[in-house]
Write a protein that holds these residues in place. Structure first.
Motif, mmCIF file in Angstrom:
data_model
loop_
_atom_site.group_PDB
_atom_site.id
_atom_site.type_symbol
_atom_site.label_atom_id
_atom_site.label_comp_id
_atom_site.label_asym_id
_atom_site.label_seq_id
_atom_site.Cartn_x
_atom_site.Cartn_y
_atom_site.Cartn_z
ATOM 1 N N ALA A 71 62.330 85.235 43.387
ATOM 2 C CA ALA A 71 63.321 84.688 44.129
ATOM 3 C C ALA A 71 63.654 83.339 43.545
ATOM 4 C CB ALA A 71 63.331 84.954 46.054
ATOM 5 N N ARG A 72 63.294 82.962 42.960
ATOM 6 C CA ARG A 72 63.933 82.187 41.935
ATOM 7 C C ARG A 72 65.463 82.043 41.748
ATOM 8 N NH1 ARG A 72 61.195 84.662 37.911
ATOM 9 N NH2 ARG A 72 62.768 84.765 36.078
ATOM 10 N N LEU B 124 53.534 79.553 43.714
ATOM 11 C CA LEU B 124 54.474 79.753 42.657
ATOM 12 C C LEU B 124 54.711 81.571 42.141
ATOM 13 C CD1 LEU B 124 56.117 77.845 40.790
ATOM 14 C CD2 LEU B 124 53.738 77.953 38.959
ATOM 15 N N VAL B 125 53.900 81.893 41.513
ATOM 16 C CA VAL B 125 54.317 83.506 41.451
ATOM 17 C C VAL B 125 55.681 84.085 42.370
ATOM 18 C CG1 VAL B 125 53.586 85.765 40.656
ATOM 19 C CG2 VAL B 125 52.540 84.092 39.755
ATOM 20 N N GLY C 81 64.270 72.997 38.153
ATOM 21 C CA GLY C 81 63.849 73.422 36.857
ATOM 22 C C GLY C 81 63.257 73.049 35.787
ATOM 23 N N ASP C 82 62.438 71.652 35.758
ATOM 24 C CA ASP C 82 61.064 71.435 35.199
ATOM 25 C C ASP C 82 60.056 72.193 35.914
ATOM 26 O OD1 ASP C 82 62.751 69.409 34.639
ATOM 27 O OD2 ASP C 82 62.309 67.803 35.492
ATOM 28 N N VAL C 83 60.157 72.764 37.207
ATOM 29 C CA VAL C 83 59.109 72.988 36.914
ATOM 30 C C VAL C 83 59.024 75.091 36.495
ATOM 31 C CG1 VAL C 83 58.027 75.177 38.729
ATOM 32 C CG2 VAL C 83 58.652 72.720 39.608
ATOM 33 N N TRP C 84 60.094 75.927 36.415
ATOM 34 C CA TRP C 84 60.033 76.821 35.905
ATOM 35 C C TRP C 84 60.077 76.883 33.846
ATOM 36 C CZ3 TRP C 84 58.294 79.357 39.525
ATOM 37 C CH2 TRP C 84 59.763 79.531 40.407
ATOM 38 N N ALA C 85 59.914 75.315 33.653
ATOM 39 C CA ALA C 85 60.305 75.483 32.233
ATOM 40 C C ALA C 85 58.529 74.806 31.871
ATOM 41 C CB ALA C 85 61.189 74.022 32.228
ATOM 42 N N LYS D 134 54.234 75.305 31.167
ATOM 43 C CA LYS D 134 53.777 76.984 30.778
ATOM 44 C C LYS D 134 53.137 77.368 32.003
ATOM 45 C CE LYS D 134 52.197 73.596 26.594
ATOM 46 N NZ LYS D 134 50.716 73.718 26.056
ATOM 47 N N VAL D 135 53.409 76.767 33.091
ATOM 48 C CA VAL D 135 52.248 77.378 33.856
ATOM 49 C C VAL D 135 53.512 77.948 35.029
ATOM 50 C CG1 VAL D 135 51.676 76.808 36.462
ATOM 51 C CG2 VAL D 135 50.561 75.504 34.940
ATOM 52 N N GLY D 136 55.032 77.070 34.351
ATOM 53 C CA GLY D 136 56.104 78.300 35.694
ATOM 54 C C GLY D 136 56.681 79.344 34.964
ATOM 55 N N VAL D 137 55.511 79.039 33.299
ATOM 56 C CA VAL D 137 57.136 80.275 32.388
ATOM 57 C C VAL D 137 56.067 81.176 32.555
ATOM 58 C CG1 VAL D 137 57.004 81.027 30.548
ATOM 59 C CG2 VAL D 137 58.133 78.667 31.068
ATOM 60 N N LEU D 138 54.892 81.093 32.877
ATOM 61 C CA LEU D 138 53.676 82.122 33.245
ATOM 62 C C LEU D 138 53.814 82.722 34.569
ATOM 63 C CD1 LEU D 138 51.424 83.916 32.300
ATOM 64 C CD2 LEU D 138 50.351 81.556 33.448
#
Length: 204
Positions: A56-57, A50-51, A72-76, A78-82
Motif C-alpha cells: 500500500a505504499r 515492510l512487505v 523515500g529512503d526506505v523504498w530506495a 536494498k531491503v525496501g527494493v526487495l
C-alpha cells in the motif's frame, strides 16, 4: 526434547516444581544462540511488516511524504527494493496468508513449561505456559481445604501406559491433572508427588 524437572524451595513451606521441554541454556554459547534466535525473529517480523507496507505504499506511504519515517529512503534501500518486488509480483491473498503464517512462527515459543506451586496452609496452583509469547499462562489455584489427595494414576495413551499426577478435589467428579500437556515420566512424577505432599502436609 525430553522433559526436565527443576525444583525451587524459597522456604520450608513453599515449593515450586517446574517441568519443561525447552532446551537448557546454561552455557554462554546456548544463551548467545537464544539471543540470536530472538533477533532473527524480530528482523523477520519487521520484514513482513515492510512487505505489507509496500503493498500500500502508493496510497499510504508515498516516497515524498513528510512524516517521521523517510519512506523515500526506505523504498530506495536494498531491503525496501526487495520488499517492493515481492509486493508487486504477488497478489494480496498469498502475501496475507504468508504474513499470518510467518507472524505465528515468530511469536510461537516452541516449547511448553508447566509448574506446580505448593504453599502449606494455602493450597496449590497449577500453571501451563501459552504457545505464544503474547499470551499469559493458564493457572488454577486449589485451596488446601478442597484438596482430598495428590496421587499418581496410570492410563492408556494409544498402545502405551502413561503415568500422570492428579489432584483429587472435593466436590468435583474429575481430577485435576498436573502437567497435562507434557505428561513427564514416572520418576519425575514421583519426585513431585513426594515433594508436594511433604511440603503440603508436613508439620511445622
Amino acid at each position: 526434547m525430553p522433559s526436565r524437572l527443576s525444583i525451587h524451595r524459597p522456604s520450608p513451606t513453599t515449593a515450586l516444581f517446574t517441568v519443561s521441554n525447552a532446551s537448557p541454556r546454561r552455557t554462554i554459547t546456548s544463551k548467545l544462540l537464544f539471543c540470536l534466535e530472538i533477533l532473527l525473529r524480530i528482523l523477520l517480523f519487521a520484514f513482513v511488516l515492510l512487505v505489507n507496507a509496500a503493498c500500500a505504499r502508493h496510497l499510504l506511504f508515498p516516497p515524498d511524504s513528510n512524516g517521521v519515517i523517510p519512506w523515500g529512503d526506505v523504498w530506495a534501500s536494498k531491503v525496501g527494493v526487495l520488499a517492493c518486488r515481492i509486493a508487486d509480483r504477488q497478489s494480496l491473498q498469498p502475501i496475507g496468508a504468508a504474513s499470518v503464517l510467518v507472524g505465528y512462527m515468530v511469536i510461537r515459543k516452541g516449547y511448553t513449561e508447566e509448574s506446580l506451586l505448593v504453599i502449606r496452609g494455602l493450597g496449590v496452583q497449577t500453571s501451563t505456559s501459552s504457545a505464544t509469547y503474547f499470551k499469559t499462562a493458564s493457572t488454577r489455584f486449589i485451596p488446601t481445604t478442597q484438596i482430598q489427595d495428590i496421587v499418581i494414576h496410570e492410563a492408556f495413551k494409544g498402545f502405551e501406559v502413561r503415568f500422570y499426577l492428579a489432584i483429587i478435589v472435593e466436590g468435583e467428579s474429575d481430577v485435576v491433572v498436573v502437567f497435562p500437556n507434557l505428561l513427564p515420566g514416572r520418576l519425575i512424577l514421583e519426585d513431585v508427588w513426594k515433594g508436594s505432599r511433604k511440603c503440603l502436609y508436613a508439620k511445622s
